[in-house]
Scaffold this active site. Structure first.
Site, short mmCIF file in Angstrom:
data_model
loop_
_atom_site.label_atom_id
_atom_site.label_comp_id
_atom_site.label_asym_id
_atom_site.label_seq_id
_atom_site.Cartn_x
_atom_site.Cartn_y
_atom_site.Cartn_z
N GLY A 76 -28.75 -36.99 -21.18
CA GLY A 76 -27.51 -36.97 -21.81
C GLY A 76 -27.63 -36.38 -23.38
O GLY A 76 -26.97 -37.02 -24.35
N GLY A 126 -27.14 -39.31 -27.12
CA GLY A 126 -28.42 -38.42 -26.92
C GLY A 126 -28.69 -37.55 -27.84
O GLY A 126 -29.85 -37.35 -28.41
N SER A 169 -24.25 -51.74 -23.26
CA SER A 169 -22.94 -51.92 -24.15
C SER A 169 -22.74 -53.07 -24.36
O SER A 169 -22.94 -54.00 -23.65
CB SER A 169 -21.77 -51.12 -23.27
OG SER A 169 -20.52 -51.38 -24.11
N SER A 170 -21.91 -53.38 -25.41
CA SER A 170 -21.53 -54.83 -26.01
C SER A 170 -20.41 -55.20 -25.00
O SER A 170 -20.30 -56.53 -24.87
CB SER A 170 -21.20 -54.82 -27.25
OG SER A 170 -20.13 -54.01 -27.65
N CYS A 171 -19.99 -54.57 -23.98
CA CYS A 171 -18.80 -54.85 -23.21
C CYS A 171 -19.38 -55.65 -21.92
O CYS A 171 -18.65 -56.10 -21.18
CB CYS A 171 -18.01 -53.71 -23.03
SG CYS A 171 -18.69 -52.63 -21.80
N TYR A 177 -16.93 -50.21 -15.95
CA TYR A 177 -18.00 -49.72 -16.81
C TYR A 177 -19.09 -50.80 -16.97
O TYR A 177 -20.19 -50.82 -16.97
CB TYR A 177 -17.52 -49.33 -18.12
CG TYR A 177 -18.41 -48.82 -19.19
CD1 TYR A 177 -18.81 -47.48 -18.88
CD2 TYR A 177 -18.75 -49.76 -20.22
CE1 TYR A 177 -20.00 -47.11 -19.99
CE2 TYR A 177 -19.88 -49.03 -21.08
CZ TYR A 177 -20.24 -47.70 -21.00
OH TYR A 177 -21.02 -47.13 -22.00
N LYS A 207 -23.04 -50.88 -16.16
CA LYS A 207 -24.29 -51.34 -17.01
C LYS A 207 -24.90 -52.56 -16.64
O LYS A 207 -26.02 -52.56 -16.95
CB LYS A 207 -23.52 -51.43 -18.42
CG LYS A 207 -23.03 -50.10 -18.90
CD LYS A 207 -24.21 -48.89 -19.33
CE LYS A 207 -23.72 -47.82 -19.98
NZ LYS A 207 -24.60 -46.83 -20.09
N THR A 235 -23.66 -52.06 -29.88
CA THR A 235 -22.10 -52.28 -30.21
C THR A 235 -21.34 -51.03 -30.23
O THR A 235 -22.05 -49.72 -29.96
CB THR A 235 -22.12 -52.99 -31.54
OG1 THR A 235 -20.69 -53.40 -31.70
CG2 THR A 235 -22.43 -52.12 -32.61
N HIS A 292 -12.63 -43.30 -28.54
CA HIS A 292 -12.66 -44.78 -28.92
C HIS A 292 -11.90 -44.89 -30.32
O HIS A 292 -11.44 -43.80 -30.91
CB HIS A 292 -13.88 -45.48 -29.30
CG HIS A 292 -14.71 -45.66 -28.21
ND1 HIS A 292 -15.67 -44.67 -27.62
CD2 HIS A 292 -14.62 -46.49 -27.22
CE1 HIS A 292 -16.17 -45.33 -26.48
NE2 HIS A 292 -15.63 -46.52 -26.14
N ASP A 302 -4.87 -54.74 -26.35
CA ASP A 302 -5.81 -54.96 -27.40
C ASP A 302 -7.25 -55.06 -26.88
O ASP A 302 -8.13 -55.21 -27.72
CB ASP A 302 -5.29 -56.32 -28.05
CG ASP A 302 -4.36 -56.41 -29.02
OD1 ASP A 302 -4.14 -55.53 -29.60
OD2 ASP A 302 -3.97 -57.72 -29.41
#
Ligand code: GDP
Length: 313
Positions: free
Chosen positions: A11, A17, A108-110, A137, A141, A165, A180, A270
């Protein structure tokens, strides 16, 4: 890693990357392997196996992923789940088969539950329901983390997983629908200033809070972890500070120098109310973010303008 170790950055054209490649080069690593997605489609297992069998990398930074902002995640659910599962399955499996020394998987933080206690510690993984706007997603992950840990358990590999994050910086995506929030607002305020518009639309209520890490800080953390962290358990990478979307909008508006109004479009989602990472673990490991949000946005805005000028010339 030795300076001449063979290091594959999967990547390397993306925001993450490319930042890792910049950091490795500036640290004097000389043997970097890179293949763009047009030359090597990481979703194709045979192609990935051929690449690993021909090149046998010692170290792998797995920064290849399909990524996007809140609307893009919500709209292209199948692509976010399928592409990410395929990419990470193929690369992680090949790193095991071709006996790579070590792999760093970027999550990822999600991945954390929508209503996780804040700041979010690594042990909140899988303790509650996910935020629906990015569930596919996040599920991909989480599968990547479990795959790394399962290879470590069953085959004794050294595959580590880091959870950054929200990121921003050079080579970000500025598409107004799919990007984003931070790059989107840089572009919106810049265009509003140039075109003398009376207001800028910010999605949602402005109340959600997000933590933002400059991608050069992330790259430094990734190289640091590759050299120093050998635990099976996941590790957060963040700044430990967050800001409301409203305050972020005001900050970007000031940096760009736009004088009009901010209007909130409450028909847009949101997403999760807050996702501030607890960074105690990486702090104890000896790494800390250095780039402040304000200076990071100032340099990002400058790079955005340079990009526009390059395109125009
Ligand atoms: P998230 O962290 O996964 O929710 O991803 P985003 O960066 O896409 O969105 C963060 C927050 O910013 C959400 O509450 C969005 O509604 C809000 N937001 C405000 N304006 C924008 C915009 O123009 N684009 C994006 N992507 N988000 C925006």
């Amino acid at each position: 890693m030795n300076k001449d170790s063979k290091i594959y950055v999967a990547g390397h054209n993306g925001m993450v990357g490319s930042a890792i490649v910049r950091k490795l080069k500036s640290d004097g690593y000389t043997n970097l392997l890179m293949k763009g997605s047009s030359e090597l489609d990481l979703r194709r297992a045979d192609d990935v196996n051929d690449f690993f069998s021909n090149n046998c990398p010692d170290y792998v930074f797995l920064a290849a992923a399909k990524v996007g902002g809140i609307l893009s995640n919500d709209k292209y659910k199948a692509d976010f789940l399928y592409d990410n599962l395929m990419i990470q399955n193929n690369v992680i499996h090949a790193a095991h088969v071709y006996k790579c020394e070590k792999l760093l998987f970027l999550g990822s933080s999600c991945i954390y539950p929508k209503y996780a206690n804040q700041p979010i510690t690594e042990d909140s993984l899988l303790t509650g329901l996910l935020e629906p706007t990015n569930e596919p997603y996040a599920v991909a992950k989480i599968a990547g983390i479990k795959l790394c840990q399962s290879f470590n358990f069953q085959y004794g590999t050294n595959f580590i997983s880091a959870m950054p994050t929200n990121l921003f910086g050079p080579n970000d995506n500025y598409d107004l629908q799919n990007s984003h929030v931070l790059p989107a607002l840089v572009r919106k305020f810049h265009e509003a200033k140039e075109n003398r518009l009376s207001s800028v639309v910010v999605w949602g209520s402005g109340r959600p809070k997000r933590e933002f890490l400059h991608v050069d800080d992330l790259a430094e953390a990734c190289v640091y972890l590759m050299n120093n962290y050998n635990q099976d358990s996941i590790i957060n990478i963040g700044t430990g500070e967050d800001i409301s979307i409203k305050d972020l909008a005001v900050l970007i508006k000031d940096i760009v120098g736009y004088n009009g109004d901010i209007v909130f479009d409450q028909s847009k989602p949101d997403g999760t109310p807050r996702k501030l990472l607890n960074v105690d673990k990486i702090t104890e490991e000896g790494w800390k973010a250095k780039i402040s949000l304000k200076s990071g946005i100032i340099s990002t805005y400058q790079e955005y303008i340079n990009q526009l000028n390059d395109k125009a010339s």
